[in-house]
Design a protein around this motif. Structure first.
Motif, PDB file in Angstrom:
ATOM      1  N   GLU A  42      14.129   5.756   7.367  1.00  0.00           N
ATOM      2  CA  GLU A  42      15.252   5.065   6.682  1.00  0.00           C
ATOM      3  C   GLU A  42      16.506   5.251   7.376  1.00  0.00           C
ATOM      4  OE1 GLU A  42      16.511   4.192   2.030  1.00  0.00           O
ATOM      5  OE2 GLU A  42      15.618   5.914   2.514  1.00  0.00           O
ATOM      6  N   PHE A  43      17.031   4.181   7.956  1.00  0.00           N
ATOM      7  CA  PHE A  43      18.380   3.967   8.487  1.00  0.00           C
ATOM      8  C   PHE A  43      19.196   3.343   7.161  1.00  0.00           C
ATOM      9  CE2 PHE A  43      16.139   3.572  12.520  1.00  0.00           C
ATOM     10  CZ  PHE A  43      17.010   4.553  13.309  1.00  0.00           C
ATOM     11  N   LYS A  44      20.316   4.307   6.882  1.00  0.00           N
ATOM     12  CA  LYS A  44      21.121   3.984   5.944  1.00  0.00           C
ATOM     13  C   LYS A  44      22.587   3.825   6.166  1.00  0.00           C
ATOM     14  CE  LYS A  44      18.767   7.072   2.452  1.00  0.00           C
ATOM     15  NZ  LYS A  44      18.738   8.172   1.629  1.00  0.00           N
ATOM     16  N   ARG A  45      23.527   3.159   5.527  1.00  0.00           N
ATOM     17  CA  ARG A  45      24.875   3.075   5.933  1.00  0.00           C
ATOM     18  C   ARG A  45      25.035   2.542   7.322  1.00  0.00           C
ATOM     19  NH1 ARG A  45      28.640   4.582   2.416  1.00  0.00           N
ATOM     20  NH2 ARG A  45      30.057   4.855   4.035  1.00  0.00           N
ATOM     21  N   ILE A  46      24.262   1.467   7.681  1.00  0.00           N
ATOM     22  CA  ILE A  46      24.415   0.796   8.943  1.00  0.00           C
ATOM     23  C   ILE A  46      25.462  -0.288   8.764  1.00  0.00           C
ATOM     24  CG2 ILE A  46      23.236  -0.332  10.737  1.00  0.00           C
ATOM     25  CD1 ILE A  46      22.483   2.618  10.313  1.00  0.00           C
ATOM     26  N   LEU A  57      16.565  -3.823   5.079  1.00  0.00           N
ATOM     27  CA  LEU A  57      15.428  -4.623   5.705  1.00  0.00           C
ATOM     28  C   LEU A  57      14.107  -3.862   5.616  1.00  0.00           C
ATOM     29  CD1 LEU A  57      14.359  -6.953   7.232  1.00  0.00           C
ATOM     30  CD2 LEU A  57      15.019  -5.743   9.288  1.00  0.00           C
ATOM     31  N   PRO A  58      13.112  -4.149   4.958  1.00  0.00           N
ATOM     32  CA  PRO A  58      11.898  -3.378   5.307  1.00  0.00           C
ATOM     33  C   PRO A  58      11.022  -3.728   6.477  1.00  0.00           C
ATOM     34  CG  PRO A  58      11.772  -5.153   3.597  1.00  0.00           C
ATOM     35  CD  PRO A  58      12.824  -5.139   4.146  1.00  0.00           C
ATOM     36  N   LEU A  59      10.693  -2.817   7.145  1.00  0.00           N
ATOM     37  CA  LEU A  59      10.196  -3.329   8.413  1.00  0.00           C
ATOM     38  C   LEU A  59       8.995  -1.950   9.095  1.00  0.00           C
ATOM     39  CD1 LEU A  59       9.772  -4.821  10.903  1.00  0.00           C
ATOM     40  CD2 LEU A  59      11.902  -3.788  11.986  1.00  0.00           C
ATOM     41  N   ASP A  60       7.904  -2.075   8.587  1.00  0.00           N
ATOM     42  CA  ASP A  60       7.058  -1.236   9.139  1.00  0.00           C
ATOM     43  C   ASP A  60       6.612  -1.427  10.819  1.00  0.00           C
ATOM     44  OD1 ASP A  60       6.598  -0.206   6.654  1.00  0.00           O
ATOM     45  OD2 ASP A  60       4.729  -1.457   6.069  1.00  0.00           O
ATOM     46  N   LEU A  61       6.431  -0.348  11.423  1.00  0.00           N
ATOM     47  CA  LEU A  61       6.283  -0.182  12.739  1.00  0.00           C
ATOM     48  C   LEU A  61       4.799   0.425  12.987  1.00  0.00           C
ATOM     49  CD1 LEU A  61       9.785   1.339  13.980  1.00  0.00           C
ATOM     50  CD2 LEU A  61       9.071  -1.055  13.906  1.00  0.00           C
ATOM     51  N   SER A  62       4.006  -0.573  13.852  1.00  0.00           N
ATOM     52  CA  SER A  62       2.354  -0.337  13.944  1.00  0.00           C
ATOM     53  C   SER A  62       2.306  -1.014  15.352  1.00  0.00           C
ATOM     54  CB  SER A  62       1.936  -1.037  12.781  1.00  0.00           C
ATOM     55  OG  SER A  62       1.875  -2.252  12.824  1.00  0.00           O
ATOM     56  N   PRO A  63       0.919  -0.716  15.722  1.00  0.00           N
ATOM     57  CA  PRO A  63       0.516  -1.471  16.987  1.00  0.00           C
ATOM     58  C   PRO A  63       0.510  -3.043  16.855  1.00  0.00           C
ATOM     59  CG  PRO A  63      -1.107   0.060  16.251  1.00  0.00           C
ATOM     60  CD  PRO A  63      -0.016   0.065  15.318  1.00  0.00           C
ATOM     61  N   GLN A  64       0.615  -3.501  15.575  1.00  0.00           N
ATOM     62  CA  GLN A  64       0.762  -5.100  15.360  1.00  0.00           C
ATOM     63  C   GLN A  64       2.255  -5.566  15.723  1.00  0.00           C
ATOM     64  OE1 GLN A  64      -1.050  -3.023  13.020  1.00  0.00           O
ATOM     65  NE2 GLN A  64      -2.802  -3.762  14.324  1.00  0.00           N
ATOM     66  N   ALA A  95      29.615  -0.364   6.086  1.00  0.00           N
ATOM     67  CA  ALA A  95      28.465   0.236   6.365  1.00  0.00           C
ATOM     68  C   ALA A  95      27.602   0.298   5.221  1.00  0.00           C
ATOM     69  CB  ALA A  95      28.523   1.532   7.173  1.00  0.00           C
ATOM     70  N   ASP A  96      27.135  -0.832   4.804  1.00  0.00           N
ATOM     71  CA  ASP A  96      26.266  -0.711   3.567  1.00  0.00           C
ATOM     72  C   ASP A  96      24.884  -1.373   3.893  1.00  0.00           C
ATOM     73  OD1 ASP A  96      26.964  -3.479   4.004  1.00  0.00           O
ATOM     74  OD2 ASP A  96      27.963  -3.871   1.990  1.00  0.00           O
ATOM     75  N   SER A  97      24.367  -1.586   5.101  1.00  0.00           N
ATOM     76  CA  SER A  97      23.099  -2.317   5.495  1.00  0.00           C
ATOM     77  C   SER A  97      22.174  -1.159   5.737  1.00  0.00           C
ATOM     78  CB  SER A  97      23.272  -3.181   6.599  1.00  0.00           C
ATOM     79  OG  SER A  97      24.010  -4.093   6.230  1.00  0.00           O
ATOM     80  N   GLY A  98      20.886  -1.469   5.855  1.00  0.00           N
ATOM     81  CA  GLY A  98      20.086  -0.363   6.250  1.00  0.00           C
ATOM     82  C   GLY A  98      18.579  -0.986   6.670  1.00  0.00           C
ATOM     83  N   VAL A  99      17.584  -0.284   7.208  1.00  0.00           N
ATOM     84  CA  VAL A  99      16.286  -0.831   7.635  1.00  0.00           C
ATOM     85  C   VAL A  99      15.459   0.467   7.453  1.00  0.00           C
ATOM     86  CG1 VAL A  99      16.777  -0.081  10.017  1.00  0.00           C
ATOM     87  CG2 VAL A  99      14.892  -1.451   9.454  1.00  0.00           C
ATOM     88  N   HIS A 100      14.032   0.308   6.804  1.00  0.00           N
ATOM     89  CA  HIS A 100      13.305   1.277   6.424  1.00  0.00           C
ATOM     90  C   HIS A 100      11.913   0.754   6.741  1.00  0.00           C
ATOM     91  CE1 HIS A 100      13.553  -0.921   2.682  1.00  0.00           C
ATOM     92  NE2 HIS A 100      12.250  -0.510   2.402  1.00  0.00           N
ATOM     93  N   GLY A 101      10.893   1.954   6.781  1.00  0.00           N
ATOM     94  CA  GLY A 101       9.686   1.469   6.816  1.00  0.00           C
ATOM     95  C   GLY A 101       8.749   2.618   7.396  1.00  0.00           C
ATOM     96  N   MET A 102       7.629   2.390   7.430  1.00  0.00           N
ATOM     97  CA  MET A 102       6.624   3.221   7.847  1.00  0.00           C
ATOM     98  C   MET A 102       6.121   3.298   9.381  1.00  0.00           C
ATOM     99  SD  MET A 102       4.634   5.603   6.472  1.00  0.00           S
ATOM    100  CE  MET A 102       3.030   6.749   6.659  1.00  0.00           C
ATOM    101  N   LEU A 103       5.861   4.270   9.947  1.00  0.00           N
ATOM    102  CA  LEU A 103       5.516   4.384  11.423  1.00  0.00           C
ATOM    103  C   LEU A 103       4.068   4.725  11.276  1.00  0.00           C
ATOM    104  CD1 LEU A 103       8.328   6.448  13.164  1.00  0.00           C
ATOM    105  CD2 LEU A 103       8.295   4.023  12.964  1.00  0.00           C
ATOM    106  N   MET A 104       3.202   3.753  11.977  1.00  0.00           N
ATOM    107  CA  MET A 104       1.679   4.015  12.147  1.00  0.00           C
ATOM    108  C   MET A 104       1.599   3.947  13.677  1.00  0.00           C
ATOM    109  SD  MET A 104       0.623   4.789   9.127  1.00  0.00           S
ATOM    110  CE  MET A 104      -1.085   4.282   9.154  1.00  0.00           C
ATOM    111  N   TRP A 105       0.867   4.611  14.313  1.00  0.00           N
ATOM    112  CA  TRP A 105       0.156   4.296  15.761  1.00  0.00           C
ATOM    113  C   TRP A 105      -1.192   4.825  15.986  1.00  0.00           C
ATOM    114  CZ3 TRP A 105       2.237   0.997  18.707  1.00  0.00           C
ATOM    115  CH2 TRP A 105       1.827   0.989  19.917  1.00  0.00           C
ATOM    116  N   ALA A 106      -1.856   4.392  16.914  1.00  0.00           N
ATOM    117  CA  ALA A 106      -3.065   4.719  16.924  1.00  0.00           C
ATOM    118  C   ALA A 106      -3.566   4.914  18.772  1.00  0.00           C
ATOM    119  CB  ALA A 106      -4.170   3.570  16.645  1.00  0.00           C
TER     120      ALA A 106
END
Length: 237
Positions: free
Chosen positions: A184-188, A217-224, A133-144
């Motif tokens: 940020e999801f850690k230790r995935i 993995l960097p992954l921003d979440l937005s309307p895009q 469990a040494d993977s992860g995914v993180h980012g920013m949540l934006m919505w409108a």
């Protein structure tokens, strides 16, 4: 003496006039407006005011206890409020009473099935081999909202769900974004996942994420990359 009798007579006239004066009627109370709790619940759900909506739905259920609409939407609201026991009870009612072919029944069944999956802290590959469990995914949540600029989404719940028929199928990770909208999801455990913000209703995001061992993995979440633009699981997955 004559003056005393005159004053007494005036006093009697005043008293008599007061007795015969028309009484002022109390104003008729205005009838209280009847609240349409079902309609108010719809408005609150549209505004994502989950606690307000849940209150109206509970009240409406007292008069209409057999409504699939009310039970289903109360279940959805309680998932957002982290009232898991109530959500389970309401979704189980939907499965038992709604048509098996209905969207409500399918969603309720999927939610109940997903809930039985172990979470990050439960037994699984990560517990057997911590180095796995040494993977992860993180980012920013934006919505409108429509017509507005995107803003950070604080305290929004996210799910990272292992895909069926893959080595991660028994895994599910859950967290909430921080006050600035970061997550940020850690230790995935490396593998294939569905990243979404909702299981029991139409989500803002529903993306397939494949993590390599040791990858963050960097992954921003937005309307895009929202479901209106990209939906990796159009059938619910």
């Amino acid at each position: 003496m004559r003056r005393l009798f005159a004053l007494a007579a005036i006093g009697l006239l005043v008293a008599s006039g007061g007795c015969n004066a028309p009484k002022t009627q109390a104003p008729t109370p205005t009838p209280m407006a009847v609240i349409d709790h079902r309609a108010e619940a719809r408005k609150a759900i549209a505004a994502q005011r989950w606690a307000v909506a849940a209150g109206h739905l509970r009240t409406a259920l007292q008069k209409d206890p057999d409504s699939v609409f009310l039970h289903y939407n109360l279940a959805v609201c309680t998932t957002w409020l982290d009232r898991q026991d109530e959500a389970v009870r309401e979704f189980e009612w939907v499965v038992a009473h709604a048509s098996a072919q209905s969207e409500e029944s399918r969603t309720a069944s999927d939610w109940l099935a997903d809930r039985k999956r172990p979470t990050q802290s439960a037994a699984g590959p990560a517990a057997v081999d911590p180095n796995a469990a040494d993977s992860g995914v993180h980012g920013m949540l934006m919505w409108a909202a429509p017509g507005q600029n995107p803003t950070p989404q604080s305290r929004l719940q996210l799910f990272l769900v292992g895909l069926r028929d893959t080595p991660t199928k028994e895994l599910q990770y859950v967290l909430r974004s921080d006050r600035e909208g970061h997550y940020e999801f850690k230790r995935i455990v490396a593998g294939a996942y569905k990243l979404t913000d909702a299981i029991a209703e139409r989500p803002k995001w529903r993306l397939k994420v494949t993590l390599q061992p040791g990858q963050d993995l960097p992954l921003d979440l937005s309307p895009q990359n929202g479901t209106a633009v990209r939906d990796d699981f159009p059938d619910g997955g």
